[in-house]
Design an enzyme around this catalytic site. Structure first.
Site, PDB file in Angstrom:
ATOM      1  CG  MET A   1      -1.914  -1.189   1.162  1.00 22.49           C
ATOM      2  SD  MET A   1      -3.426  -0.915   2.084  1.00 22.49           S
ATOM      3  CE  MET A   1      -2.803  -0.786   3.726  1.00 22.49           C
TER       4      MET A   1
ATOM      5  CG  LEU B   1       7.174   1.339  -0.974  1.00 22.61           C
ATOM      6  CD1 LEU B   1       7.851   1.072  -2.324  1.00 22.61           C
ATOM      7  CD2 LEU B   1       6.266   0.172  -0.603  1.00 22.61           C
TER       8      LEU B   1
ATOM      9  N   GLY C   1      11.068  -2.877   5.491  1.00 23.56           N
ATOM     10  CA  GLY C   1      10.301  -4.125   5.532  1.00 23.56           C
ATOM     11  C   GLY C   1       9.885  -4.504   4.113  1.00 23.56           C
ATOM     12  CG  HIS C   2       7.053  -2.106   2.024  1.00 21.38           C
ATOM     13  ND1 HIS C   2       6.957  -0.955   2.770  1.00 21.38           N
ATOM     14  CD2 HIS C   2       5.820  -2.665   2.048  1.00 21.38           C
ATOM     15  CE1 HIS C   2       5.719  -0.827   3.226  1.00 21.38           C
ATOM     16  NE2 HIS C   2       5.007  -1.845   2.811  1.00 21.38           N
TER      17      HIS C   2
ATOM     18  CD  GLN D   1      -6.179  -3.746   2.738  1.00 23.73           C
ATOM     19  OE1 GLN D   1      -6.106  -4.221   1.614  1.00 23.73           O
ATOM     20  NE2 GLN D   1      -5.171  -3.847   3.598  1.00 23.73           N
TER      21      GLN D   1
ATOM     22  CE  LYS E   1       3.961  -4.420  11.777  1.00 19.89           C
ATOM     23  NZ  LYS E   1       2.550  -4.274  11.527  1.00 19.89           N
TER      24      LYS E   1
ATOM     25  CD  GLN F   1      -2.055  -8.590   4.598  1.00 22.06           C
ATOM     26  OE1 GLN F   1      -2.881  -7.704   4.690  1.00 22.06           O
ATOM     27  NE2 GLN F   1      -0.797  -8.340   4.328  1.00 22.06           N
TER      28      GLN F   1
ATOM     29  NE  ARG G   1      -2.955   1.668  10.093  1.00 18.61           N
ATOM     30  CZ  ARG G   1      -3.219   0.659   9.254  1.00 18.61           C
ATOM     31  NH1 ARG G   1      -2.365  -0.329   9.121  1.00 18.61           N
ATOM     32  NH2 ARG G   1      -4.340   0.647   8.553  1.00 18.61           N
TER      33      ARG G   1
HETATM   34  P1  AMP Z   1       1.565  -2.884   3.484  1.00 17.75           P
HETATM   35  O1  AMP Z   1       2.136  -1.899   2.532  1.00 17.75           O
HETATM   36  O2  AMP Z   1       1.597  -2.445   4.910  1.00 17.75           O
HETATM   37  O3  AMP Z   1       0.221  -3.411   3.043  1.00 17.75           O
HETATM   38  O4  AMP Z   1       2.536  -4.138   3.451  1.00 17.75           O
HETATM   39  C1  AMP Z   1       2.876  -4.772   2.260  1.00 17.75           C
HETATM   40  C2  AMP Z   1       3.630  -6.026   2.563  1.00 17.75           C
HETATM   41  O5  AMP Z   1       4.804  -5.715   3.312  1.00 17.75           O
HETATM   42  C3  AMP Z   1       2.819  -7.013   3.436  1.00 17.75           C
HETATM   43  O6  AMP Z   1       3.026  -8.327   2.969  1.00 17.75           O
HETATM   44  C4  AMP Z   1       3.397  -6.803   4.800  1.00 17.75           C
HETATM   45  O7  AMP Z   1       3.269  -7.922   5.648  1.00 17.75           O
HETATM   46  C5  AMP Z   1       4.851  -6.520   4.473  1.00 17.75           C
HETATM   47  N1  AMP Z   1       5.494  -5.798   5.577  1.00 17.75           N
HETATM   48  C6  AMP Z   1       5.056  -4.672   6.193  1.00 17.75           C
HETATM   49  N2  AMP Z   1       5.883  -4.329   7.201  1.00 17.75           N
HETATM   50  C7  AMP Z   1       6.861  -5.269   7.231  1.00 17.75           C
HETATM   51  C8  AMP Z   1       8.014  -5.482   8.052  1.00 17.75           C
HETATM   52  N3  AMP Z   1       8.337  -4.668   9.049  1.00 17.75           N
HETATM   53  N4  AMP Z   1       8.792  -6.546   7.788  1.00 17.75           N
HETATM   54  C9  AMP Z   1       8.491  -7.400   6.770  1.00 17.75           C
HETATM   55  N5  AMP Z   1       7.425  -7.250   5.968  1.00 17.75           N
HETATM   56  C10 AMP Z   1       6.620  -6.203   6.187  1.00 17.75           C
END
Ligand code: AMP
Length: 280
Positions: free
Chosen positions: A36, A39, A42-43, A67, A155, A159, A192
């Site tokens: 989303m 970035l 983690g991404h 969602q 994380k 999901q 967040r």
């Molecule tokens: P989001 O942009 O928050 O929807 O996350 C996109 C993807 O990145 C999802 O598969 C999350 O689980 C993963 N993600 C988010 N934060 C982390 C993190 N700190 N470490 C590893 N993966 C992450």
């Protein structure tokens, strides 16, 4: 020659499904990282793993309204496409898909209308409609992109669990789980976190360290369930936070357990009115 090389490694930004179909027409195996946006590292860890395991990779940036069970959370969700694009270019992503909602939800058909009762636990219990929104958008994106692997983070463990269950059943596609990336003070990176004040960020770091220590020592107690209940009450008071859940579950089937083996400790809580989740 130089011109040719820059052409080959140039990242393609796809804003609609015609561009998407044209770009992926001759690509047989593609790794997909759904996001989303906003970035962070983690991404990036997902992107790096996808690059190691796939020939070409595509990253989507789509803040999926369906969602979000809370309108304010959707409106205030951090967005920064320009910064995201330069990061994706730096990591040599092949394709970025940035659709509008009309491009994603082209059909009114839904993968699911409601979760099974046994899945209405943890976040599903507190965020009505959230995972239905996640599963439906993942269904649409998988159908459009047709990846052979999708890379997702632990994380968001629930999901990952649900997407694996529903998407692998319907598509010839594997969901690859990726470890949670934390900052130096053990807080899981999250888009967040950008909305937290300095003080709350510090508090969230303390909470993470506290729970890592707690989980590592949980095997010393006989009545694990009671210990967790006491911990939940203590933490609510100590940090002055609203904890939605603090639960130990089996990481294979997400059932409540009292043994540490194969377990994950799940938490969801509010700080600065921002809902944070993690698992240890
Ligand atoms: P989001 O942009 O928050 O929807 O996350 C996109 C993807 O990145 C999802 O598969 C999350 O689980 C993963 N993600 C988010 N934060 C982390 C993190 N700190 N470490 C590893 N993966 C992450």
């Amino acid at each position: 020659m130089f011109y040719l090389l820059t052409q080959i490694i140039q990242m393609k930004i796809l804003y609609n499904n015609n561009d998407l179909n044209e770009a992926l027409n001759n690509v047989s195996k593609i790794g997909f990282v759904p996001t989303m946006g906003s970035l962070h590292k983690g991404h990036v860890s997902l992107i790096k793993k996808a690059k190691r395991e796939s020939g070409k990779i595509i990253v989507s940036i789509f803040v999926n309204r369906t969602q979000f069970n809370n309108k304010e959370d959707f409106i205030k969700y951090p967005r920064n496409n320009a910064k995201d694009l330069s990061l994706l270019e730096k990591f040599k992503v092949n394709y970025v898909y940035i659709p509008k909602k009309e491009q994603v939800f082209t059909s009114s058909k839904k993968l699911i209308k409601t979760l099974k009762t046994k899945d209405k636990i943890l976040c599903a219990k507190y965020r009505k409609g959230h995972f239905e929104g996640v599963l439906n958008v993942m269904d649409r994106l998988t159908d459009l992109i047709k990846p052979n692997k999708i890379f997702m983070g632990e994380k968001d463990f629930q999901q990952l669990f649900l997407v694996k269950k529903y998407i692998e059943k319907k598509y010839k596609c594997k969901i690859i789980s990726c470890k949670t990336i934390r900052n130096k003070n053990k807080l899981a990176l999250s888009s967040r976190n950008l909305r937290l004040s300095r003080k709350s960020l510090k508090k969230a770091e303390e909470i993470s360290k506290d729970l890592i220590f707690f989980k590592n020592n949980l095997n010393r107690f006989k009545d694990v369930k009671e210990k967790i209940m006491i911990k939940k009450n203590q933490m609510s008071k100590l940090y002055n936070i609203k904890i939605e859940y603090l639960e130990l579950r089996n990481k294979k089937d997400l059932k409540i357990i009292n043994k540490i083996k194969n377990s994950k400790l799940f938490i969801a809580y509010y700080l600065d009115k921002i809902r944070l989740i993690d698992n240890f």
